[in-house]
Motif scaffolding. Structure first.
Motif, PDB file in Angstrom:
ATOM      1  N   LEU A 156      27.650  36.939  39.411  1.00  0.00           N
ATOM      2  CA  LEU A 156      27.631  36.671  37.979  1.00  0.00           C
ATOM      3  C   LEU A 156      26.630  35.584  37.598  1.00  0.00           C
ATOM      4  O   LEU A 156      26.155  35.547  36.462  1.00  0.00           O
ATOM      5  CB  LEU A 156      29.026  36.272  37.491  1.00  0.00           C
ATOM      6  CG  LEU A 156      30.095  37.369  37.506  1.00  0.00           C
ATOM      7  CD1 LEU A 156      31.467  36.791  37.189  1.00  0.00           C
ATOM      8  CD2 LEU A 156      29.746  38.491  36.517  1.00  0.00           C
ATOM      9  N   GLU A 157      26.315  34.713  38.544  1.00  0.00           N
ATOM     10  CA  GLU A 157      25.406  33.607  38.242  1.00  0.00           C
ATOM     11  C   GLU A 157      24.089  33.671  39.011  1.00  0.00           C
ATOM     12  O   GLU A 157      23.063  33.190  38.512  1.00  0.00           O
ATOM     13  CB  GLU A 157      26.077  32.257  38.566  1.00  0.00           C
ATOM     14  CG  GLU A 157      27.241  31.889  37.670  1.00  0.00           C
ATOM     15  CD  GLU A 157      28.548  32.508  38.136  1.00  0.00           C
ATOM     16  OE1 GLU A 157      28.642  32.851  39.336  1.00  0.00           O
ATOM     17  OE2 GLU A 157      29.467  32.661  37.303  1.00  0.00           O
ATOM     18  N   VAL A 174      32.076  39.794  41.424  1.00  0.00           N
ATOM     19  CA  VAL A 174      32.772  38.955  40.449  1.00  0.00           C
ATOM     20  C   VAL A 174      33.740  37.981  41.123  1.00  0.00           C
ATOM     21  O   VAL A 174      34.410  37.202  40.449  1.00  0.00           O
ATOM     22  CB  VAL A 174      33.545  39.812  39.424  1.00  0.00           C
ATOM     23  CG1 VAL A 174      32.604  40.742  38.684  1.00  0.00           C
ATOM     24  CG2 VAL A 174      34.669  40.599  40.091  1.00  0.00           C
ATOM     25  N   LEU A 175      33.817  38.012  42.449  1.00  0.00           N
ATOM     26  CA  LEU A 175      34.757  37.166  43.187  1.00  0.00           C
ATOM     27  C   LEU A 175      34.061  35.948  43.774  1.00  0.00           C
ATOM     28  O   LEU A 175      32.850  35.962  43.995  1.00  0.00           O
ATOM     29  CB  LEU A 175      35.408  37.976  44.316  1.00  0.00           C
ATOM     30  CG  LEU A 175      36.185  39.225  43.901  1.00  0.00           C
ATOM     31  CD1 LEU A 175      36.834  39.872  45.125  1.00  0.00           C
ATOM     32  CD2 LEU A 175      37.240  38.903  42.853  1.00  0.00           C
ATOM     33  N   PRO A 176      34.832  34.895  44.050  1.00  0.00           N
ATOM     34  CA  PRO A 176      34.236  33.712  44.679  1.00  0.00           C
ATOM     35  C   PRO A 176      33.766  34.023  46.093  1.00  0.00           C
ATOM     36  O   PRO A 176      34.372  34.826  46.798  1.00  0.00           O
ATOM     37  CB  PRO A 176      35.392  32.697  44.682  1.00  0.00           C
ATOM     38  CG  PRO A 176      36.633  33.520  44.576  1.00  0.00           C
ATOM     39  CD  PRO A 176      36.269  34.726  43.760  1.00  0.00           C
ATOM     40  N   ILE A 200      33.797  40.750  30.281  1.00  0.00           N
ATOM     41  CA  ILE A 200      32.727  40.426  29.331  1.00  0.00           C
ATOM     42  C   ILE A 200      31.560  39.757  30.048  1.00  0.00           C
ATOM     43  O   ILE A 200      30.390  40.068  29.788  1.00  0.00           O
ATOM     44  CB  ILE A 200      33.272  39.544  28.191  1.00  0.00           C
ATOM     45  CG1 ILE A 200      34.266  40.348  27.344  1.00  0.00           C
ATOM     46  CG2 ILE A 200      32.141  39.009  27.321  1.00  0.00           C
ATOM     47  CD1 ILE A 200      35.037  39.515  26.346  1.00  0.00           C
ATOM     48  N   LYS A 201      31.866  38.844  30.970  1.00  0.00           N
ATOM     49  CA  LYS A 201      30.803  38.190  31.743  1.00  0.00           C
ATOM     50  C   LYS A 201      30.004  39.216  32.555  1.00  0.00           C
ATOM     51  O   LYS A 201      28.772  39.147  32.634  1.00  0.00           O
ATOM     52  CB  LYS A 201      31.404  37.142  32.692  1.00  0.00           C
ATOM     53  CG  LYS A 201      31.888  35.874  32.014  1.00  0.00           C
ATOM     54  CD  LYS A 201      32.426  34.891  33.053  1.00  0.00           C
ATOM     55  CE  LYS A 201      32.940  33.619  32.397  1.00  0.00           C
ATOM     56  NZ  LYS A 201      33.491  32.666  33.405  1.00  0.00           N
ATOM     57  N   LEU A 202      30.734  40.154  33.160  1.00  0.00           N
ATOM     58  CA  LEU A 202      30.080  41.201  33.949  1.00  0.00           C
ATOM     59  C   LEU A 202      29.190  42.060  33.050  1.00  0.00           C
ATOM     60  O   LEU A 202      28.050  42.384  33.420  1.00  0.00           O
ATOM     61  CB  LEU A 202      31.131  42.065  34.640  1.00  0.00           C
ATOM     62  CG  LEU A 202      30.614  43.219  35.503  1.00  0.00           C
ATOM     63  CD1 LEU A 202      29.833  42.688  36.700  1.00  0.00           C
ATOM     64  CD2 LEU A 202      31.775  44.099  35.980  1.00  0.00           C
ATOM     65  N   ALA A 203      29.702  42.421  31.879  1.00  0.00           N
ATOM     66  CA  ALA A 203      28.928  43.233  30.943  1.00  0.00           C
ATOM     67  C   ALA A 203      27.665  42.511  30.492  1.00  0.00           C
ATOM     68  O   ALA A 203      26.570  43.101  30.445  1.00  0.00           O
ATOM     69  CB  ALA A 203      29.795  43.601  29.743  1.00  0.00           C
ATOM     70  N   PRO A 216      32.643  45.455  40.977  1.00  0.00           N
ATOM     71  CA  PRO A 216      31.217  45.173  40.832  1.00  0.00           C
ATOM     72  C   PRO A 216      30.373  46.244  40.145  1.00  0.00           C
ATOM     73  O   PRO A 216      29.193  46.017  39.900  1.00  0.00           O
ATOM     74  CB  PRO A 216      30.778  45.032  42.288  1.00  0.00           C
ATOM     75  CG  PRO A 216      31.661  46.007  43.016  1.00  0.00           C
ATOM     76  CD  PRO A 216      32.974  45.993  42.296  1.00  0.00           C
ATOM     77  N   LEU A 217      30.970  47.403  39.833  1.00  0.00           N
ATOM     78  CA  LEU A 217      30.172  48.543  39.379  1.00  0.00           C
ATOM     79  C   LEU A 217      30.439  48.894  37.912  1.00  0.00           C
ATOM     80  O   LEU A 217      31.197  48.196  37.229  1.00  0.00           O
ATOM     81  CB  LEU A 217      30.442  49.734  40.298  1.00  0.00           C
ATOM     82  CG  LEU A 217      30.035  49.493  41.762  1.00  0.00           C
ATOM     83  CD1 LEU A 217      30.587  50.578  42.683  1.00  0.00           C
ATOM     84  CD2 LEU A 217      28.524  49.386  41.892  1.00  0.00           C
TER      85      LEU A 217
END
Length: 375
Positions: free
Chosen positions: A238-239, A269-271, A304-307, A351-352
């Motif tokens: 994500l970052e 999306v996971l740590p 939303i972050k993923l989008a 992730p998809l």
């Protein structure tokens, strides 16, 4: 009374016409798929597994054939499967894979000819350069020849670099030396000069590794050997990497005069344990609840972050569409993703673009919103 009947009839006709219009508008919008939306920009690809190749699930088959116009074999073409013993090639599944792509009129990518991982064990038993060169040449030429004119591009060599840009101490480097890279591309191009030949790796946005990849490509080019592209694996989060790092990498690779393919795209999306980045499959770590924060569903805020992340990345791809040949997602839906088990087994990742029920997520909508609907 007659006037009332005429009014009601007219009203019914108007309502019917309106509903038809709404239905047709909804249908035309719904019928626009990823491959349609980005048809003029680059191929939209997906990695498929054995069950999907065999069309075991009609919903998955429909999703793959409707949404994507390019495929990559997730595992079946790796040497441990396609060349399990020195004198034995097993083409059964690859034949079906290529047949699937041809049936659905898709761009077919071969993955991968030379890779140190998922390597047929007998390769590691070759201890001298003469034997290794002989067997590498036979491996590459046999497979490429088998699918000449049918497989449109190949990952000739996969993940040959360390993170500092030096060459990985693989069995190929140890026995043959640096020339194994140029030889692999030479043999592939000799057999099928019309197929595109790629070098593919992860963390290709990192400065040191990027410099190593540029050096690798230049070394092959200086020998007058065909190399058509760089495959930038998109195992991102994500970052990271930043959009600036992705853009610089696309520009630097394109400056070599080669195509850039975004391969193996998924957004973790996971740590990550100990800030791990990349896709070194041999690394595994112990899990705990903190490392698996969404075991049942992904929070809306993260959706939303993923989008937004996918949208920002695709904006960049569209900006440089003249340099990008293909964007390939590493898996059809979340349940298939390798990130559910790496680098910690048993986690649930998202992730998809499609969820476990094959339904498009907010991330899908965010990408599609970048393109005008085709009516």
């Amino acid at each position: 009374m007659k006037t009332l009947k005429q009014f009601l009839l007219t009203l019914a006709i108007l309502i019917f016409a309106y509903n038809c219009k709404e239905t047709n508008q909804h249908k035309s919008s719904k019928d626009v798929m990823l491959k349609d939306a980005f048809n003029e920009n680059f191929f939209i690809g997906v990695a498929i597994n054995e069950n999907q190749i065999l069309e075991m699930d009609s919903l998955e088959t429909g999703l793959v054939s409707n949404q994507f116009n390019s495929i990559t074999a997730e595992n079946i073409m790796k040497s441990m499967f396609i060349h399990p013993s020195k004198d034995t090639f097993d083409f059964k599944m690859t034949d079906k894979y290529v047949g699937f792509g041809e049936k659905h009129n898709m761009f077919i990518h071969g993955h991968t000819l030379i890779w140190h991982s998922q390597l047929a064990p007998w390769f590691s038993m070759l201890k001298d350069s003469v034997s290794m060169v002989t067997e590498m040449e036979n491996h590459i030429k046999t497979i490429v020849s088998k699918y000449k004119g049918r497989i449109h591009s190949w990952d000739v060599v996969n993940e040959a670099l360390n993170e500092d840009g030096t060459l990985r101490q693989s069995v190929f480097l140890k026995t043959v030396g640096e020339d194994y890279l140029s030889l692999a591309f030479k043999w592939a191009s000799e057999v099928d000069p019309n197929t595109d030949l790629y070098y593919n790796d992860y963390n290709m946005t990192n400065a040191e590794k990027r410099n190593g990849a540029i050096k690798l490509v230049k070394h092959i080019q200086e020998k007058g050997i065909k190399i058509d592209g760089i495959g930038m694996q998109g195992h991102w989060s994500l970052e990271r990497p930043s959009l600036q790092e992705i853009e610089k990498s696309i520009l630097d690779y394109a400056a070599l005069g080669v195509k850039v393919a975004i391969t193996e795209l998924d957004i973790n999306v996971l740590p990550s344990p100990w800030e791990l980045v990349g896709a070194e499959v041999s690394q595994n770590f112990e899990g705990n609840e903190k490392m698996n924060p969404y075991p049942k569903s992904l929070h809306d805020s993260v959706q939303i972050k993923l989008a937004n992340r996918y949208q920002d990345i695709f904006k960049l791809f569209l900006k440089h569409q003249d340099k990008i040949s293909r964007v390939t997602f590493w898996g059809v839906n979340d349940s298939q993703s390798w990130l559910n088990d790496w680098p910690i087994k048993g986690r649930t990742n998202y992730p998809l673009l499609f969820d476990k029920q094959h339904k498009p997520k907010k991330a899908y909508d965010s990408i599609m919103s970048l393109k005008k609907r085709i009516n």
